[in-house]
Scaffold this motif. Sequence first.
Motif, PDB file in Angstrom:
ATOM      1  N   LEU A 251       1.062  -1.177  -0.421  1.00 12.60           N
ATOM      2  CA  LEU A 251      -0.147   0.180  -0.270  1.00 12.60           C
ATOM      3  C   LEU A 251       0.621   0.827  -0.553  1.00 12.60           C
ATOM      4  O   LEU A 251       1.342   1.867   0.748  1.00 12.60           O
ATOM      5  CB  LEU A 251      -1.333   0.005   1.216  1.00 12.60           C
ATOM      6  N   PRO A 252       0.301   1.915  -0.740  1.00  7.50           N
ATOM      7  CA  PRO A 252       1.236   3.403  -1.133  1.00  7.50           C
ATOM      8  C   PRO A 252       1.528   4.302  -0.063  1.00  7.50           C
ATOM      9  O   PRO A 252       0.071   4.450  -0.100  1.00  7.50           O
ATOM     10  CB  PRO A 252       1.649   3.228  -2.552  1.00  7.50           C
ATOM     11  N   ARG A 253       2.130   5.665  -0.139  1.00  6.61           N
ATOM     12  CA  ARG A 253       1.341   6.685   0.329  1.00  6.61           C
ATOM     13  C   ARG A 253       0.826   7.464  -0.683  1.00  6.61           C
ATOM     14  O   ARG A 253       0.929   7.986  -1.469  1.00  6.61           O
ATOM     15  CB  ARG A 253       2.831   8.169   0.685  1.00  6.61           C
ATOM     16  N   ALA A 254      -0.042   7.643   0.452  1.00  2.14           N
ATOM     17  CA  ALA A 254      -1.205   8.251  -1.467  1.00  2.14           C
ATOM     18  C   ALA A 254      -0.780   9.398  -1.545  1.00  2.14           C
ATOM     19  O   ALA A 254      -0.321  10.334  -0.308  1.00  2.14           O
ATOM     20  CB  ALA A 254      -2.609   8.641  -0.093  1.00  2.14           C
ATOM     21  N   HIS A 276       4.264  -4.797   4.798  1.00  2.77           N
ATOM     22  CA  HIS A 276       4.677  -4.164   3.024  1.00  2.77           C
ATOM     23  C   HIS A 276       4.648  -2.829   2.662  1.00  2.77           C
ATOM     24  O   HIS A 276       4.893  -3.046   1.507  1.00  2.77           O
ATOM     25  CB  HIS A 276       5.983  -5.269   2.451  1.00  2.77           C
ATOM     26  N   SER A 277       4.021  -2.390   3.107  1.00  2.00           N
ATOM     27  CA  SER A 277       3.308  -1.295   3.409  1.00  2.00           C
ATOM     28  C   SER A 277       3.711   0.645   3.555  1.00  2.00           C
ATOM     29  O   SER A 277       4.647   0.234   4.834  1.00  2.00           O
ATOM     30  CB  SER A 277       1.376  -1.221   3.100  1.00  2.00           C
ATOM     31  N   ASP A 278       3.103   1.492   3.060  1.00  5.20           N
ATOM     32  CA  ASP A 278       3.872   3.195   4.055  1.00  5.20           C
ATOM     33  C   ASP A 278       3.013   3.059   5.083  1.00  5.20           C
ATOM     34  O   ASP A 278       2.034   2.686   5.627  1.00  5.20           O
ATOM     35  CB  ASP A 278       3.109   4.460   2.669  1.00  5.20           C
ATOM     36  N   MET A 279       3.430   3.124   6.318  1.00  9.58           N
ATOM     37  CA  MET A 279       3.068   3.163   7.575  1.00  9.58           C
ATOM     38  C   MET A 279       1.829   4.034   7.449  1.00  9.58           C
ATOM     39  O   MET A 279       1.052   3.520   8.024  1.00  9.58           O
ATOM     40  CB  MET A 279       4.068   3.383   8.620  1.00  9.58           C
ATOM     41  N   THR A 295     -11.483  -8.187  15.748  1.00  8.72           N
ATOM     42  CA  THR A 295     -11.399  -8.696  15.342  1.00  8.72           C
ATOM     43  C   THR A 295      -8.653  -8.018  14.786  1.00  8.72           C
ATOM     44  O   THR A 295      -8.658  -7.661  16.429  1.00  8.72           O
ATOM     45  CB  THR A 295     -11.189  -6.903  13.424  1.00  8.72           C
ATOM     46  N   MET A 296      -8.326  -9.376  14.781  1.00  5.51           N
ATOM     47  CA  MET A 296      -6.975  -9.089  14.808  1.00  5.51           C
ATOM     48  C   MET A 296      -6.084  -8.102  13.272  1.00  5.51           C
ATOM     49  O   MET A 296      -7.326  -8.115  12.148  1.00  5.51           O
ATOM     50  CB  MET A 296      -6.739 -10.608  14.461  1.00  5.51           C
ATOM     51  N   VAL A 297      -5.904  -7.230  14.114  1.00  3.00           N
ATOM     52  CA  VAL A 297      -5.670  -6.261  13.163  1.00  3.00           C
ATOM     53  C   VAL A 297      -3.810  -6.171  13.257  1.00  3.00           C
ATOM     54  O   VAL A 297      -2.928  -6.614  13.972  1.00  3.00           O
ATOM     55  CB  VAL A 297      -6.059  -4.829  13.539  1.00  3.00           C
ATOM     56  N   ARG A 298      -3.423  -5.936  11.894  1.00  6.74           N
ATOM     57  CA  ARG A 298      -1.764  -6.689  11.455  1.00  6.74           C
ATOM     58  C   ARG A 298      -1.266  -5.386  10.663  1.00  6.74           C
ATOM     59  O   ARG A 298      -1.094  -5.503   9.700  1.00  6.74           O
ATOM     60  CB  ARG A 298      -1.601  -8.051  11.424  1.00  6.74           C
ATOM     61  N   LEU A 299      -0.056  -4.683  11.732  1.00  3.88           N
ATOM     62  CA  LEU A 299       0.348  -3.705  10.369  1.00  3.88           C
ATOM     63  C   LEU A 299       2.121  -4.101  10.268  1.00  3.88           C
ATOM     64  O   LEU A 299       2.471  -3.709  11.258  1.00  3.88           O
ATOM     65  CB  LEU A 299       0.512  -2.381  10.576  1.00  3.88           C
ATOM     66  N   ASP A 300       2.386  -5.227   9.444  1.00  4.03           N
ATOM     67  CA  ASP A 300       3.507  -5.660   9.395  1.00  4.03           C
ATOM     68  C   ASP A 300       4.333  -5.465   8.465  1.00  4.03           C
ATOM     69  O   ASP A 300       4.445  -5.263   7.322  1.00  4.03           O
ATOM     70  CB  ASP A 300       3.468  -7.256   9.254  1.00  4.03           C
ATOM     71  N   HIS A 301       6.380  -4.600   8.527  1.00  2.00           N
ATOM     72  CA  HIS A 301       6.667  -4.205   7.607  1.00  2.00           C
ATOM     73  C   HIS A 301       6.287  -3.295   7.640  1.00  2.00           C
ATOM     74  O   HIS A 301       6.403  -3.225   6.257  1.00  2.00           O
ATOM     75  CB  HIS A 301       7.419  -5.438   7.329  1.00  2.00           C
ATOM     76  N   VAL A 302       5.869  -2.412   7.885  1.00  2.00           N
ATOM     77  CA  VAL A 302       5.438  -0.849   7.229  1.00  2.00           C
ATOM     78  C   VAL A 302       6.545  -0.244   7.352  1.00  2.00           C
ATOM     79  O   VAL A 302       7.324  -0.280   8.427  1.00  2.00           O
ATOM     80  CB  VAL A 302       4.183  -0.124   7.451  1.00  2.00           C
ATOM     81  N   THR A 303       6.728   1.001   7.029  1.00  2.00           N
ATOM     82  CA  THR A 303       7.863   1.691   7.337  1.00  2.00           C
ATOM     83  C   THR A 303       7.615   3.213   6.877  1.00  2.00           C
ATOM     84  O   THR A 303       6.442   3.388   6.368  1.00  2.00           O
ATOM     85  CB  THR A 303       8.756   1.979   5.466  1.00  2.00           C
ATOM     86  N   CYS A 304       8.078   4.098   7.173  1.00  2.00           N
ATOM     87  CA  CYS A 304       8.353   5.943   7.127  1.00  2.00           C
ATOM     88  C   CYS A 304       9.289   5.924   6.718  1.00  2.00           C
ATOM     89  O   CYS A 304      10.470   4.939   6.764  1.00  2.00           O
ATOM     90  CB  CYS A 304       7.575   6.495   8.310  1.00  2.00           C
TER      91      CYS A 304
END
Length: 555
Positions: A251-254, A276-279, A295-304
């Motif tokens: 998911l890219p930085r909007a 593997h997305s933009d934080m 719900t199980m919410v997971r933001l994994d390997h997100v970057t900024c």
Amino acid sequence: MESEPSSQPVERDALPVTSNHPSTPIHQLPPKILLAIFEYCRPLARTKPLRTTRTPSADIRPLITISHVCSSWRNLVLNQRTLWSYVDGRNERLCEAFLQRSQGIQISLRITTKLAERLQNILTAHGRRIWRLDLEVHSAASAASALPERLRESCPHLICLTVLNDFLPTDTHVNRPSGTREGLTQPPPLLKALALASVLVSVPTIRFPHLTHLYLDKLSVSDVTKQGTGSHLTRFLSNCPLLEHLHLRGLPRAHTTALASQPARLNRMRSLTCVHSDMQAAIDLVASLEFPTTTMVRLDHVTCSIPSDVRFNATLASREFLQSLTRLHVGDAFKGFHLIAEGPSSGLYIHATYENDTEQGWTDWLSDMLAVHSFPALTELHVSPSGGAEFVTAANLRKMPLLAEIRVLPDRAWGMQLSEGLLDRLYRSLASEPICCSRLEALHFSVSRSDLPEHLLPEDLIPMVAARAHRGCPLRRIQLSAYDDGPECATPRWEAYMRALAPLRQLDLAVHIYNQHKAFPGAYRDGQRTDIWRTDGAEDFWELPADEQMRYTFA
């Protein structure tokens, strides 16, 4: 002297029985039992895993082998249509054989868009039988333009559609070729699972009334430059009312971080994953979705770029979700950060890294997060030495009014030692005025017998314990999990330390010592996960790649 051969006739029952003999036990099995066994030789339709380019042909060798054992088995196999229901259209001869032997039942089809004429012929003749279609794309075109025309009419019973791309461009913002048709404008009416993997796509805004599983990889932003990817995606998800499992990658930085005016209500959501997305894009997306507290919410390997660039919106559609979390583990290491929060049936996992150097690290980001969104139901806090010192400030702890236990764990990045800076900050916060964590009852430390931190000595503990007791919020117990990390673990220093703890008991504080062999006695262990993260049904239609599966990683 050798004996003469016997002239007596040999009884028939004494002759060795071959495997093909009718009296062999295997031939006494009823056909239903044999067919149940033969089902294990059937090629599986489930994609293993997604994003696998140049997917090899289905392994039909077991099926061919059992059909050549004997004539009775061959008749069983050839007449059992379900054994031939997985059709690989990339091999013309096998494709025709499987289509013929599976006549009259539902089939799954894997084929490449290079064979457009063959694909169209199969859809014309057998489209009403196809419940799953796996397409391999071999160009930079969008997923929609790769789909056959009139897919809704050709495959009215299609349940699962996956599109994998063999062409992997490095630029995920390539514009879609002009003049391409939108093959998803009229999706099959019964579609439940949709995966667009390693494909440049612009997310459609049509309604998917039965969709339960959605996997999107490398979203294109070519069509959403005014409103941003997050807003466009939120509008699409609003059209998936039965969605249970959402998985996003890349998911890219909007272009803008403006959220949709109305949140997407996903009342049946069970797992939400963004890897593997933009934080910022990932956090904005979560803020724009309304989902249950289970719900199980997971933001994994997100970057900024740097943590201070990532902002939280005060408007959170699923505020009740944060209120359901009761246990929190937080820490960072170098440029990485992890946060794991769990409730009885909910979870939030964030594993993030920043790219550019900054002196503040994750300090300001943590403060900003708690300033906007607190965890009011937390009863248990786990902190690691890396990053934990910045988290256990009095201001932060006051936003956890129900906190009953704090665990301080060792960290591999610190040579399995506790941080004295963390302990110092924790003691000062717990002794501060006005008092924080008024319901706090226990502190739990995991310590080495051979190398005790100075701040665990009684002269540092006692003032904090006494201050809380004086203000009417006494601690009830100190728990020490003592692990052995060397041959000289039972040192005189440890024995003296045990004797020095006696004054704590005069403050009505129970001191418990637990012996252990490993340094991680708590619920969180590197590389493992608790059972609540195993969401049933999430991979019913496809297997996630190894780097997208849930795994605790604290380093």
